[in-house]
Every structure is written in C-alpha cells, then in structure tokens.
Write a protein that holds these residues in place. Structure first.
Motif, PDB file in Angstrom:
ATOM      1  N   GLY A 192      17.377   5.398  99.227  1.00  0.00           N
ATOM      2  CA  GLY A 192      17.361   6.843  99.041  1.00  0.00           C
ATOM      3  C   GLY A 192      17.308   7.580 100.367  1.00  0.00           C
ATOM      4  N   GLU A 193      17.847   8.783 100.384  1.00  0.00           N
ATOM      5  CA  GLU A 193      17.992   9.531 101.643  1.00  0.00           C
ATOM      6  C   GLU A 193      16.672   9.836 102.342  1.00  0.00           C
ATOM      7  OE1 GLU A 193      18.486  14.079 100.077  1.00  0.00           O
ATOM      8  OE2 GLU A 193      20.165  12.708  99.732  1.00  0.00           O
ATOM      9  N   ARG A 194      15.555   9.889 101.615  1.00  0.00           N
ATOM     10  CA  ARG A 194      14.257  10.158 102.243  1.00  0.00           C
ATOM     11  C   ARG A 194      13.316   8.955 102.236  1.00  0.00           C
ATOM     12  NH1 ARG A 194      14.229  15.736  99.539  1.00  0.00           N
ATOM     13  NH2 ARG A 194      13.117  14.636  97.920  1.00  0.00           N
ATOM     14  N   ALA A 195      13.753   7.855 101.664  1.00  0.00           N
ATOM     15  CA  ALA A 195      12.872   6.694 101.498  1.00  0.00           C
ATOM     16  C   ALA A 195      12.348   6.158 102.827  1.00  0.00           C
ATOM     17  CB  ALA A 195      13.596   5.594 100.731  1.00  0.00           C
ATOM     18  N   TRP A 196      13.231   5.971 103.792  1.00  0.00           N
ATOM     19  CA  TRP A 196      12.800   5.362 105.046  1.00  0.00           C
ATOM     20  C   TRP A 196      11.890   6.292 105.838  1.00  0.00           C
ATOM     21  CZ3 TRP A 196      12.477   0.541 105.359  1.00  0.00           C
ATOM     22  CH2 TRP A 196      12.270  -0.099 106.570  1.00  0.00           C
ATOM     23  N   ARG A 197      12.115   7.589 105.742  1.00  0.00           N
ATOM     24  CA  ARG A 197      11.239   8.561 106.423  1.00  0.00           C
ATOM     25  C   ARG A 197       9.829   8.466 105.850  1.00  0.00           C
ATOM     26  NH1 ARG A 197       9.948   9.611 110.634  1.00  0.00           N
ATOM     27  NH2 ARG A 197      12.119   9.360 111.104  1.00  0.00           N
ATOM     28  N   LYS A 198       9.707   8.283 104.528  1.00  0.00           N
ATOM     29  CA  LYS A 198       8.386   8.155 103.892  1.00  0.00           C
ATOM     30  C   LYS A 198       7.695   6.874 104.338  1.00  0.00           C
ATOM     31  CE  LYS A 198       7.860   9.396  99.625  1.00  0.00           C
ATOM     32  NZ  LYS A 198       8.008   9.501  98.179  1.00  0.00           N
ATOM     33  N   VAL A 199       8.460   5.814 104.508  1.00  0.00           N
ATOM     34  CA  VAL A 199       7.889   4.557 105.006  1.00  0.00           C
ATOM     35  C   VAL A 199       7.316   4.809 106.396  1.00  0.00           C
ATOM     36  CG1 VAL A 199       8.404   2.207 105.766  1.00  0.00           C
ATOM     37  CG2 VAL A 199       9.402   3.065 103.633  1.00  0.00           C
ATOM     38  N   ALA A 200       8.080   5.465 107.246  1.00  0.00           N
ATOM     39  CA  ALA A 200       7.644   5.727 108.621  1.00  0.00           C
ATOM     40  C   ALA A 200       6.464   6.699 108.679  1.00  0.00           C
ATOM     41  CB  ALA A 200       8.815   6.268 109.443  1.00  0.00           C
ATOM     42  N   ALA A 257      20.563  -1.056  91.302  1.00  0.00           N
ATOM     43  CA  ALA A 257      21.425   0.129  91.316  1.00  0.00           C
ATOM     44  C   ALA A 257      22.156   0.278  92.657  1.00  0.00           C
ATOM     45  CB  ALA A 257      20.605   1.388  91.041  1.00  0.00           C
ATOM     46  N   ALA A 258      23.394   0.753  92.577  1.00  0.00           N
ATOM     47  CA  ALA A 258      24.211   0.962  93.777  1.00  0.00           C
ATOM     48  C   ALA A 258      23.884   2.284  94.460  1.00  0.00           C
ATOM     49  CB  ALA A 258      25.692   0.913  93.420  1.00  0.00           C
ATOM     50  N   SER A 259      23.155   3.160  93.771  1.00  0.00           N
ATOM     51  CA  SER A 259      22.694   4.406  94.383  1.00  0.00           C
ATOM     52  C   SER A 259      21.305   4.722  93.835  1.00  0.00           C
ATOM     53  CB  SER A 259      23.661   5.564  94.115  1.00  0.00           C
ATOM     54  OG  SER A 259      23.737   5.835  92.747  1.00  0.00           O
ATOM     55  N   ALA A 260      20.461   5.258  94.708  1.00  0.00           N
ATOM     56  CA  ALA A 260      19.091   5.583  94.326  1.00  0.00           C
ATOM     57  C   ALA A 260      19.071   6.844  93.471  1.00  0.00           C
ATOM     58  CB  ALA A 260      18.241   5.770  95.572  1.00  0.00           C
ATOM     59  N   GLU A 261      18.365   6.788  92.354  1.00  0.00           N
ATOM     60  CA  GLU A 261      18.231   7.963  91.490  1.00  0.00           C
ATOM     61  C   GLU A 261      17.361   9.030  92.134  1.00  0.00           C
ATOM     62  OE1 GLU A 261      17.026   7.263  87.464  1.00  0.00           O
ATOM     63  OE2 GLU A 261      18.335   5.514  87.281  1.00  0.00           O
ATOM     64  N   ARG A 262      16.351   8.577  92.879  1.00  0.00           N
ATOM     65  CA  ARG A 262      15.432   9.498  93.542  1.00  0.00           C
ATOM     66  C   ARG A 262      15.540   9.286  95.046  1.00  0.00           C
ATOM     67  NH1 ARG A 262      13.500   7.581  89.011  1.00  0.00           N
ATOM     68  NH2 ARG A 262      12.510   5.751  89.904  1.00  0.00           N
ATOM     69  N   PRO A 263      15.426  10.347  95.823  1.00  0.00           N
ATOM     70  CA  PRO A 263      15.626  10.235  97.274  1.00  0.00           C
ATOM     71  C   PRO A 263      14.576   9.381  97.986  1.00  0.00           C
ATOM     72  CG  PRO A 263      14.899  12.442  96.682  1.00  0.00           C
ATOM     73  CD  PRO A 263      15.160  11.726  95.404  1.00  0.00           C
ATOM     74  N   GLY A 264      13.425   9.173  97.359  1.00  0.00           N
ATOM     75  CA  GLY A 264      12.359   8.422  98.011  1.00  0.00           C
ATOM     76  C   GLY A 264      12.266   6.972  97.596  1.00  0.00           C
ATOM     77  N   GLU A 265      13.297   6.434  96.963  1.00  0.00           N
ATOM     78  CA  GLU A 265      13.213   5.047  96.495  1.00  0.00           C
ATOM     79  C   GLU A 265      14.210   4.133  97.177  1.00  0.00           C
ATOM     80  OE1 GLU A 265      14.002   4.583  92.279  1.00  0.00           O
ATOM     81  OE2 GLU A 265      16.066   5.195  92.507  1.00  0.00           O
ATOM     82  N   ILE A 266      13.859   2.861  97.175  1.00  0.00           N
ATOM     83  CA  ILE A 266      14.744   1.796  97.617  1.00  0.00           C
ATOM     84  C   ILE A 266      15.041   0.945  96.391  1.00  0.00           C
ATOM     85  CG2 ILE A 266      14.915  -0.310  98.996  1.00  0.00           C
ATOM     86  CD1 ILE A 266      13.159   1.048 101.102  1.00  0.00           C
ATOM     87  N   CYS A 267      16.303   0.664  96.152  1.00  0.00           N
ATOM     88  CA  CYS A 267      16.698  -0.175  95.026  1.00  0.00           C
ATOM     89  C   CYS A 267      17.049  -1.565  95.547  1.00  0.00           C
ATOM     90  CB  CYS A 267      17.898   0.414  94.294  1.00  0.00           C
ATOM     91  SG  CYS A 267      17.575   2.045  93.606  1.00  0.00           S
ATOM     92  N   VAL A 268      16.661  -2.563  94.782  1.00  0.00           N
ATOM     93  CA  VAL A 268      16.944  -3.951  95.128  1.00  0.00           C
ATOM     94  C   VAL A 268      17.396  -4.692  93.877  1.00  0.00           C
ATOM     95  CG1 VAL A 268      15.278  -3.977  97.035  1.00  0.00           C
ATOM     96  CG2 VAL A 268      14.549  -4.699  94.756  1.00  0.00           C
ATOM     97  N   GLU A 269      17.864  -5.915  94.075  1.00  0.00           N
ATOM     98  CA  GLU A 269      18.284  -6.745  92.954  1.00  0.00           C
ATOM     99  C   GLU A 269      17.125  -6.977  91.992  1.00  0.00           C
ATOM    100  OE1 GLU A 269      21.447  -9.788  94.921  1.00  0.00           O
ATOM    101  OE2 GLU A 269      19.352 -10.036  95.526  1.00  0.00           O
ATOM    102  N   ALA A 270      17.461  -7.206  90.740  1.00  0.00           N
ATOM    103  CA  ALA A 270      16.446  -7.512  89.733  1.00  0.00           C
ATOM    104  C   ALA A 270      15.788  -8.847  90.065  1.00  0.00           C
ATOM    105  CB  ALA A 270      17.087  -7.562  88.351  1.00  0.00           C
ATOM    106  N   VAL A 271      14.538  -8.988  89.651  1.00  0.00           N
ATOM    107  CA  VAL A 271      13.774 -10.216  89.888  1.00  0.00           C
ATOM    108  C   VAL A 271      12.864 -10.448  88.683  1.00  0.00           C
ATOM    109  CG1 VAL A 271      11.858  -9.094  91.090  1.00  0.00           C
ATOM    110  CG2 VAL A 271      12.429 -11.446  91.645  1.00  0.00           C
ATOM    111  N   ASP A 272      12.489 -11.677  88.459  1.00  0.00           N
ATOM    112  CA  ASP A 272      11.564 -12.003  87.380  1.00  0.00           C
ATOM    113  C   ASP A 272      10.191 -11.385  87.688  1.00  0.00           C
ATOM    114  OD1 ASP A 272       9.323 -14.282  86.507  1.00  0.00           O
ATOM    115  OD2 ASP A 272      10.849 -13.854  84.971  1.00  0.00           O
TER     116      ASP A 272
END
Length: 127
Positions: A73-81, A93-108
């Motif tokens: 997401g466009e603001r996710a990395w700034r929030k991490v920092a 997901a190929a695009s983040a629904e919310r600007p503050g999130e990071i999407c990754v592959e599904a996992v158990d």
C-alpha cells in the motif's frame, strides 16, 4: 540480498490467533497502547526499515514460514518507518485495498500461528 526490515517478536496479543485465521497479521512496535497490543504482534526492530519500500516479490519470513509480497500500500512503508506498524494481509492480492497494508501470498493460519512466538524473527528481504 537486501534486508528491508528485520525485527524480533517480543509479545503476541491474545487476539492474534483469531486474526490469523482471517488472514490478517498486525505488527506494532513494542510500546503500543494496550488496546492495540491485544490484536498485535509486538516487536523490536533489529534492522531497517530501508528508505524505499520492498518490491513485489520480496520475501516475508516469520520464523521458517516464507511468503512473497504481492502488493504494498502507498502508505504502508511510511507507517513501518514512523511507528513500527503495518497490517499484513495474507490474501495474495495484486493491489492493496487499504493504503496502510502489505499483501502477501496466502499461508496456512495454523502453521503461521505456531511460529508466532516471542523470539521469532520477522524479515522482509529481496534481491
């Protein structure tokens, strides 16, 4: 390999396993307010975050579990920092629904929950 971010888990909030079942992980730096700590994995940053966000395809590892980033997401990395906070969505997901999130592959969720313990390392790295 570039390490974009590395942290050590200090505490796991009591509501984290339920959120993981829904495919969501909330990271917060140690010192989060109590109401946020209940739903978060509290961590201490060991390295990073880098000035630039990790690219799609970078690897997120939590203990031995590794998945690829699919969107930042466009603001996710700034929030991490700024405050050590990010929402990680295990939806592929190929695009983040919310600007503050990071999407990754599904996992158990059960396998992920098993490694979500104090002392485990969280790393985001890539080429």
């Amino acid at each position: 390999m570039t390490i974009f971010f590395q942290a050590t888990i200090v505490d796991v909030g009591p509501e984290v396993p339920e959120l993981l079942e829904g495919g969501v992980l909330i990271l917060y730096a140690l010192g989060a307010p109590p109401e946020l700590a209940e739903v978060s994995v509290l961590h201490i940053v060991e390295e990073g975050p880098t000035p630039e966000p990790p690219p799609v395809g970078a690897a997120l590892s939590i203990g031995p579990q590794t998945v690829a980033l699919t969107a930042v997401g466009e603001r996710a990395w700034r929030k991490v920092a700024d405050i050590g906070h990010v929402v990680i969505n295990f939806n592929g997901a190929a695009s983040a629904e919310r600007p503050g999130e990071i999407c990754v592959e599904a996992v158990d969720a059960k396998a992920l929950s098993a490694v979500m313990v104090a002392g485990s390392t969280i790393t985001i790295e890539g080429a």
